[in-house]
Design a protein around this motif. Structure first.
Motif, PDB file in Angstrom:
ATOM      1  N   ARG A 225       0.823  -1.208   0.000  1.00  0.00           N
ATOM      2  CA  ARG A 225       0.000   0.000   0.000  1.00  0.00           C
ATOM      3  C   ARG A 225       0.858   1.258   0.000  1.00  0.00           C
ATOM      4  NH1 ARG A 225      -2.798  -3.528   3.388  1.00  0.00           N
ATOM      5  NH2 ARG A 225      -4.910  -3.972   2.681  1.00  0.00           N
ATOM      6  N   LEU A 226       1.941   1.217   0.755  1.00  0.00           N
ATOM      7  CA  LEU A 226       2.780   2.396   0.906  1.00  0.00           C
ATOM      8  C   LEU A 226       3.555   2.737  -0.358  1.00  0.00           C
ATOM      9  CD1 LEU A 226       4.255   1.714   4.460  1.00  0.00           C
ATOM     10  CD2 LEU A 226       2.526   3.399   3.859  1.00  0.00           C
TER      11      LEU A 226
ATOM     12  N   SER B  82       7.635   1.488   6.442  1.00  0.00           N
ATOM     13  CA  SER B  82       7.222   0.134   6.061  1.00  0.00           C
ATOM     14  C   SER B  82       8.028  -0.918   6.825  1.00  0.00           C
ATOM     15  CB  SER B  82       7.377  -0.070   4.551  1.00  0.00           C
ATOM     16  OG  SER B  82       8.728   0.026   4.160  1.00  0.00           O
ATOM     17  N   GLU B  83       9.302  -0.632   7.068  1.00  0.00           N
ATOM     18  CA  GLU B  83      10.123  -1.565   7.845  1.00  0.00           C
ATOM     19  C   GLU B  83       9.643  -1.624   9.293  1.00  0.00           C
ATOM     20  OE1 GLU B  83      14.021  -0.049   7.237  1.00  0.00           O
ATOM     21  OE2 GLU B  83      14.321  -1.087   5.313  1.00  0.00           O
ATOM     22  N   TRP B  84       9.231  -0.468   9.828  1.00  0.00           N
ATOM     23  CA  TRP B  84       8.689  -0.433  11.193  1.00  0.00           C
ATOM     24  C   TRP B  84       7.393  -1.232  11.279  1.00  0.00           C
ATOM     25  CZ3 TRP B  84       4.241   2.046  13.337  1.00  0.00           C
ATOM     26  CH2 TRP B  84       4.215   2.086  14.734  1.00  0.00           C
ATOM     27  N   LEU B  85       6.539  -1.106  10.267  1.00  0.00           N
ATOM     28  CA  LEU B  85       5.293  -1.880  10.230  1.00  0.00           C
ATOM     29  C   LEU B  85       5.575  -3.380  10.208  1.00  0.00           C
ATOM     30  CD1 LEU B  85       3.001   0.059   7.704  1.00  0.00           C
ATOM     31  CD2 LEU B  85       2.745  -0.092  10.182  1.00  0.00           C
ATOM     32  N   LEU B  86       6.545  -3.790   9.379  1.00  0.00           N
ATOM     33  CA  LEU B  86       6.895  -5.210   9.313  1.00  0.00           C
ATOM     34  C   LEU B  86       7.445  -5.707  10.653  1.00  0.00           C
ATOM     35  CD1 LEU B  86       8.503  -5.412   5.757  1.00  0.00           C
ATOM     36  CD2 LEU B  86       6.311  -6.350   6.482  1.00  0.00           C
ATOM     37  N   ASP B  87       8.220  -4.855  11.322  1.00  0.00           N
ATOM     38  CA  ASP B  87       8.747  -5.233  12.628  1.00  0.00           C
ATOM     39  C   ASP B  87       7.618  -5.374  13.655  1.00  0.00           C
ATOM     40  OD1 ASP B  87      11.323  -5.342  11.721  1.00  0.00           O
ATOM     41  OD2 ASP B  87      11.869  -3.335  12.420  1.00  0.00           O
ATOM     42  N   ILE B  88       6.607  -4.501  13.556  1.00  0.00           N
ATOM     43  CA  ILE B  88       5.420  -4.634  14.419  1.00  0.00           C
ATOM     44  C   ILE B  88       4.751  -5.986  14.153  1.00  0.00           C
ATOM     45  CG2 ILE B  88       3.033  -3.846  14.736  1.00  0.00           C
ATOM     46  CD1 ILE B  88       4.821  -2.055  16.239  1.00  0.00           C
ATOM     47  N   GLY B  89       4.590  -6.315  12.873  1.00  0.00           N
ATOM     48  CA  GLY B  89       3.922  -7.562  12.509  1.00  0.00           C
ATOM     49  C   GLY B  89       4.682  -8.796  12.932  1.00  0.00           C
TER      50      GLY B  89
ATOM     51  N   THR C  67     -14.429  -2.243  13.773  1.00  0.00           N
ATOM     52  CA  THR C  67     -13.415  -3.027  14.479  1.00  0.00           C
ATOM     53  C   THR C  67     -12.219  -3.276  13.569  1.00  0.00           C
ATOM     54  OG1 THR C  67     -14.387  -5.147  13.821  1.00  0.00           O
ATOM     55  CG2 THR C  67     -15.140  -4.188  15.910  1.00  0.00           C
ATOM     56  N   ILE C  68     -11.086  -3.519  14.194  1.00  0.00           N
ATOM     57  CA  ILE C  68      -9.865  -3.816  13.435  1.00  0.00           C
ATOM     58  C   ILE C  68     -10.071  -5.051  12.561  1.00  0.00           C
ATOM     59  CG2 ILE C  68      -7.453  -4.519  13.639  1.00  0.00           C
ATOM     60  CD1 ILE C  68      -7.363  -2.850  16.248  1.00  0.00           C
ATOM     61  N   ASN C  69     -10.730  -6.061  13.102  1.00  0.00           N
ATOM     62  CA  ASN C  69     -10.953  -7.292  12.330  1.00  0.00           C
ATOM     63  C   ASN C  69     -11.774  -7.028  11.083  1.00  0.00           C
ATOM     64  OD1 ASN C  69      -9.526  -8.692  14.251  1.00  0.00           O
ATOM     65  ND2 ASN C  69     -11.320  -9.480  15.320  1.00  0.00           N
ATOM     66  N   LYS C  70     -12.780  -6.131  11.183  1.00  0.00           N
ATOM     67  CA  LYS C  70     -13.620  -5.824  10.024  1.00  0.00           C
ATOM     68  C   LYS C  70     -12.862  -5.052   8.944  1.00  0.00           C
ATOM     69  CE  LYS C  70     -17.757  -7.427  11.133  1.00  0.00           C
ATOM     70  NZ  LYS C  70     -18.749  -6.611  11.858  1.00  0.00           N
ATOM     71  N   SER C  71     -11.763  -4.395   9.325  1.00  0.00           N
ATOM     72  CA  SER C  71     -11.038  -3.554   8.372  1.00  0.00           C
ATOM     73  C   SER C  71     -10.070  -4.342   7.496  1.00  0.00           C
ATOM     74  CB  SER C  71     -10.245  -2.483   9.125  1.00  0.00           C
ATOM     75  OG  SER C  71      -9.113  -3.039   9.784  1.00  0.00           O
ATOM     76  N   GLN C  72      -9.893  -5.625   7.758  1.00  0.00           N
ATOM     77  CA  GLN C  72      -8.908  -6.405   7.013  1.00  0.00           C
ATOM     78  C   GLN C  72      -9.203  -6.379   5.513  1.00  0.00           C
ATOM     79  OE1 GLN C  72      -7.268 -10.082   8.801  1.00  0.00           O
ATOM     80  NE2 GLN C  72      -8.913  -9.883  10.303  1.00  0.00           N
ATOM     81  N   GLY C  73      -8.167  -6.159   4.727  1.00  0.00           N
ATOM     82  CA  GLY C  73      -8.308  -6.117   3.282  1.00  0.00           C
ATOM     83  C   GLY C  73      -8.543  -4.738   2.712  1.00  0.00           C
ATOM     84  N   GLN C  74      -8.830  -3.743   3.559  1.00  0.00           N
ATOM     85  CA  GLN C  74      -9.114  -2.394   3.075  1.00  0.00           C
ATOM     86  C   GLN C  74      -7.853  -1.557   2.976  1.00  0.00           C
ATOM     87  OE1 GLN C  74     -12.619  -0.314   4.166  1.00  0.00           O
ATOM     88  NE2 GLN C  74     -13.413  -1.984   5.409  1.00  0.00           N
ATOM     89  N   SER C  75      -7.850  -0.641   1.996  1.00  0.00           N
ATOM     90  CA  SER C  75      -6.779   0.341   1.848  1.00  0.00           C
ATOM     91  C   SER C  75      -7.379   1.712   2.090  1.00  0.00           C
ATOM     92  CB  SER C  75      -6.165   0.276   0.444  1.00  0.00           C
ATOM     93  OG  SER C  75      -5.501  -0.956   0.242  1.00  0.00           O
ATOM     94  N   LEU C  76      -6.874   2.439   3.068  1.00  0.00           N
ATOM     95  CA  LEU C  76      -7.463   3.707   3.493  1.00  0.00           C
ATOM     96  C   LEU C  76      -6.427   4.822   3.458  1.00  0.00           C
ATOM     97  CD1 LEU C  76      -9.337   2.230   6.591  1.00  0.00           C
ATOM     98  CD2 LEU C  76     -10.343   2.749   4.362  1.00  0.00           C
TER      99      LEU C  76
ATOM    100  N   SER D  43      -1.429  -1.174   9.175  1.00  0.00           N
ATOM    101  CA  SER D  43      -1.083  -1.419   7.774  1.00  0.00           C
ATOM    102  C   SER D  43      -2.247  -1.195   6.817  1.00  0.00           C
ATOM    103  CB  SER D  43      -0.543  -2.844   7.601  1.00  0.00           C
ATOM    104  OG  SER D  43      -1.522  -3.796   7.967  1.00  0.00           O
ATOM    105  N   ARG D  44      -3.377  -0.648   7.311  1.00  0.00           N
ATOM    106  CA  ARG D  44      -4.478  -0.294   6.400  1.00  0.00           C
ATOM    107  C   ARG D  44      -4.166   0.974   5.625  1.00  0.00           C
ATOM    108  NH1 ARG D  44      -5.711  -4.432   5.355  1.00  0.00           N
ATOM    109  NH2 ARG D  44      -3.878  -4.917   6.603  1.00  0.00           N
TER     110      ARG D  44
END
Length: 267
Positions: free
Chosen positions: A2-3, A19-26, A201-210, A232-233
């Motif tokens: 997305r980024l 993006s590297e920080w996001l991956l480290d969070i994940g 909810t966070i679970n409902k947001s999966q797959g969305q790009s915002l 990561s949305r």
């Protein structure tokens, strides 16, 4: 992914670091390598720090000038406030609804106990009265009370995202029976199958790009990968802000990240 879409040359390095920080969070690497539940510190530029009315500051970040642009379908299609639990979703949605001008239309559901082979005796009917059923708020089921600005007998709506953008559709009331193990009886609710979605909810947001995401952590995330999914949305670092509350309800800069490494071994 997305980024990197449409990223400007001047922000390539900053985008790469984010993006590297996001991956480290994940992967559970922020704040040290962990396997389970860990406390992480969030960078200051991603935080809502207003202590007077932090929720209002979060709303203003995600939905600036909302009263001037609420008729613009594109305005709402790529922004949302995310939070772990449904009760906080309802709290944010109700607060935003109160801002809008115009006459309100209230839709009340019709709730009843489902008939069984053994039948329902008078004690059960009294125990599970309509008032009790009306008060149930269950994931996947619309609330008993819906407040909108739409029709009285049918909702006419316009699709604002996906392949059918701009298409108008009519939504009737339907009967729904929730399958929730926490409810010790079966009941049905007749209601319009819609929910206000300024927040979700966070679970409902999966797959969305915002383009704008406000992450409200009134309570910490509680399942594997929730923090990563929420963050990561968004399509840019500038498009995300977090409001994290401590046990006293004050903004803070640390939160919980839940990552179980054994999940990755089965991918």
């Amino acid at each position: 992914m997305r980024l990197t879409v449409g990223v400007l040359p001047s922000t390539v390095e900053e985008t790469k670091r984010f993006s590297e920080w996001l991956l480290d969070i994940g992967e559970g690497k922020v704040g040290g390598d962990n396997d389970g539940v860990a406390t992480v510190e969030i960078p200051s530029d991603l935080l809502i720090t207003d202590s007077l009315d932090p929720i209002e500051s979060l709303i203003q970040f995600v939905y600036p000038s909302v009263l001037e642009r609420y008729k613009d379908r594109d305005y709402f299609s790529e922004r949302a406030i995310l939070t772990p639990k449904n009760e906080v979703v309802h709290e944010i949605n109700d607060r935003l609804l109160e801002l809008f001008p115009g006459e309100q239309t209230e839709y009340l559901s019709s709730d009843s106990i489902c008939a069984t082979k053994k039948g329902i005796d008078s004690f059960q009917q009294e125990l599970y009265s309509p008032d009790v059923l009306n008060g149930l708020k269950i994931s996947g089921l619309p609330n008993h009370r819906l407040v909108t600005f739409l029709g009285k007998r049918v909702i006419e709506a316009e699709i604002i995202s996906g392949a059918n953008v701009g298409t108008r559709t009519f939504i009737p009331r339907i009967r729904m029976i929730p399958f929730d193990k926490k409810i010790p009886f079966a009941f049905q609710r007749r209601q319009f199958p819609v929910a206000v979605c300024f927040a979700m909810t966070i679970n409902k947001s999966q797959g969305q790009s915002l383009s704008k995401v406000g992450l409200f952590l009134k309570e910490p995330v509680f399942t594997h990968g929730q923090l990563y999914v929420a963050l990561s949305r968004v399509k840019s670092r500038e498009g995300v802000k977090m409001l994290i509350l401590d046990k006293d309800g004050k903004p803070t800069n640390t939160t919980t990240n839940v990552v179980y490494k054994e999940v990755f071994t089965h991918l």
